[in-house]
Design an enzyme around this catalytic site. Sequence first.
Site, PDB file in Angstrom:
ATOM      1  N   CYS A  10     -98.660  27.682  15.427  1.00  0.00           N
ATOM      2  CA  CYS A  10     -98.962  26.591  16.347  1.00  0.00           C
ATOM      3  C   CYS A  10    -100.397  26.719  16.805  1.00  0.00           C
ATOM      4  O   CYS A  10    -101.112  27.659  16.447  1.00  0.00           O
ATOM      5  CB  CYS A  10     -98.013  26.605  17.547  1.00  0.00           C
ATOM      6  SG  CYS A  10     -98.211  28.066  18.599  1.00  0.00           S
ATOM      7  N   ASP A  64    -134.525   6.013   8.561  1.00  0.00           N
ATOM      8  CA  ASP A  64    -135.777   6.219   7.852  1.00  0.00           C
ATOM      9  C   ASP A  64    -135.770   5.243   6.676  1.00  0.00           C
ATOM     10  O   ASP A  64    -134.714   4.698   6.324  1.00  0.00           O
ATOM     11  CB  ASP A  64    -135.873   7.659   7.366  1.00  0.00           C
ATOM     12  CG  ASP A  64    -137.149   7.914   6.587  1.00  0.00           C
ATOM     13  OD1 ASP A  64    -138.211   7.444   7.015  1.00  0.00           O
ATOM     14  OD2 ASP A  64    -137.066   8.571   5.532  1.00  0.00           O
TER      15      ASP A  64
END
Length: 811
Positions: free
Chosen positions: A114, A520
């Site tokens: 778990c 860019d």
Amino acid sequence: MGQAAETLASVPAGDCFHCGLPVPAGTHFSALVDGAPRALCCHGCEAVAQAIVAAGLGDYYRHRTTPSRRAEELVPEQLRSLELYDRAELQRGLVRDAGGVVREASLILEGITCAACVWLNERHVGALPGVLGFRVNYSTHRAQLRWDDARIGLGEVLKAIAAIGYTAHPFDPGRQEALQKQERARALRRLAVAGLGAMQVMMLAFSLYAGDWYGMDEGLRHFFRWVSLSITVPVIAYSGWPFIASAWRDARLGRLGMDMPITLAIVIATVASGWHTWRGEHEVYYDSVTMFVFLLLAGRFLEMNARHRAAQVSEELVRMLPATATRLDAAGCESVVAVAELAPGDRVRVRPGEAVPADGTVLEGASSVDESLLSGESLPRAKARGDALVGGSVNVESPLLMRVERVGAETTLSAIVRLLDRAQSEKPRIATLADRIAGGFVAAQLAIAAAVGAWWWLNEPERAFAIVLAILVVTCPCALGLATPAAITAATGSLTRAGLLSTRGHALERLARATHVVFDKTGTLSHGRLRLVEVWPVAGLGRDDCLELAAALERGSEHPVGRALLDAAQGRLAAFDVRNTPGVGIVGVVGGRRLRVGKPAPDEASPASDDTALWVVLRDERDAPLAWFQLADQLRADARATVAALEALGLEVWLLSGDRPQAVARVAAELGIRHAAGGLLPEGKLERLRALQAGGAVVAMVGDGVNDAPVLAAASVSVAMGSGTQLAQASADMVLLAPQMGTLVQGVRTARKTLAIIRENLGWSLLYNLLALPLTVAGWVTPWMSAIGMSLSSLLVVGNALRLRGGSRRR
């Protein structure tokens, strides 16, 4: 004192004071025992003796009757085998050099059940001196370890993990698959035993319930209870063992894990029912206990299957590399070798249908290669001599001869797997909040159960026990612990299939919150490769003739201009006596004429007034122009659609570039970008980005190239193009592997959906507990109903997260 002195002196001089074996000559191991230095034979005995004295147990040496066992004998065989992982030859291919003395490795953890197990391991290992980072991926049970090899060894880390009850070893794809099969087989066996036991006990319970209504012989009633006990105990001991072992491990370490309330409910109910059976009075809860175990195991089995499916992408990537390869020796003879034996420089034959075994370059042949699992691109890519091959891609048509460039951990595939594991194991801010909530939830749950039990005991003692059991089970925070990792794993796997690789755990959360996207230009919105736009003959030659003359001069050039001219020409002519003058151009003889191709003079006018294009001129031996060539960077086909889609999602799009302002303005106009700036140095881009952030913007930066690395690092979330430099990708939170820019839009949508699903999961987990707890406290929820509710809440969280897997499947 006489007896003590006699015992201390019973070890002959020259022998090890601890174990009694001879002390090797030249060694200087010792420990201060009873105020005097004692000679020891090795590091192990020295460490044990010092530990005994430091713990205040020096009297052990006074009262012992025989020398102690050697330190090696005190270590189990399994732990001794972990020391082998400190050897360099065994670490080859498993451990990656991260610079200096820093090492990195991927581990498999066995015993994870778990989210609490993940929490425990991360904190225990992370506290070890020399460990620089340790993150566990709950979905794959794989951990990323980063450590200082000068301070701690890999074997010591593996022993530390073993000390808290888990088994760890370096990641191996075959072993990982085998462990998953074993995990599934064990879970099925435990589930089957619990199911059969629960059915048998339930049949007996129905008989007892009927007896309470219609009447039953008391001897038969006791008999049914004893039979129920005899069935319940094996169910608890075998099927319920994972919960008990996990809770016991947490108790030994002084922690409250998620299995603690479940185990308390199971053990207390079983012990109380056994006591009532022995006494022949009160209620028994065998049916509830066996049903607890069965429903909990069923929920975890389904959750395990969902976890395996969510982690499928990572496993598929790992299995892409073949086990063997066909290597050619110096004489050209072929031999089949293991992929692990390949080294840079080896020549390898890749036949149609085979996977490329490592990163390399095509030496001979032409074919198409399927890179779909790496980039999300469904169509095969053409490959010819000089083209790069990525390990794990599949050759489709014709045989290829390749030269190996990178192997093992240095390959592109290995880098992708490492980045994906890192992204899935790192926790975003919302996940750490959930962890803190879950950490205190168990303590609050136990306190509430005790208080409610006390109240019911004072008012209706016959109902107190059942209500406490129901509270312990119904409020287990398993769903809360699964809420975030299940969604992150599903989303990162889905986006990886589509060609957008998350390399940081926070990337999806920040991309979902982004308000601005900054691009860019070169290599991002454009391909970053020059292409020939037009040929302008000026001396009576034909267009194709001029192009062939220029391409002949550029044949051996790697310059972007030369590559563009070569790509556009047929390559019918050859050049001789070729000389390259950097910054000026190339001179050579073609067809008996000395020609030169290069940039025009500063005062020379181009045939068209296009300041955004790059111009190259071909000249003859008299330096007279023969032709002009117009070249430009090609925009990506879907760049405009991507910009429009991002704006439709409410994002403000910017273009910041170091290219000429005129070229940037033209691209911005063509793509519909309203905010653009050109001629920016890296510090100029960074200044613009920080100005946006200062105004409250959450900026996603998309870039490519070394000069983009500072801006990528400063952005709220950064995306590097898959074709970009390694520095840019190392600075980025995500890498766009797919050739389509539209994948970025898909990434934004998936990130927003992921954040929404995480909130839904956390909200559902908290709402479930807020609703279930009052009903249980009021006595309206029975123990078996609480087991169903807790299991369904965990399944709902995982199932909701799996909705993220469907949106990015390849067409």
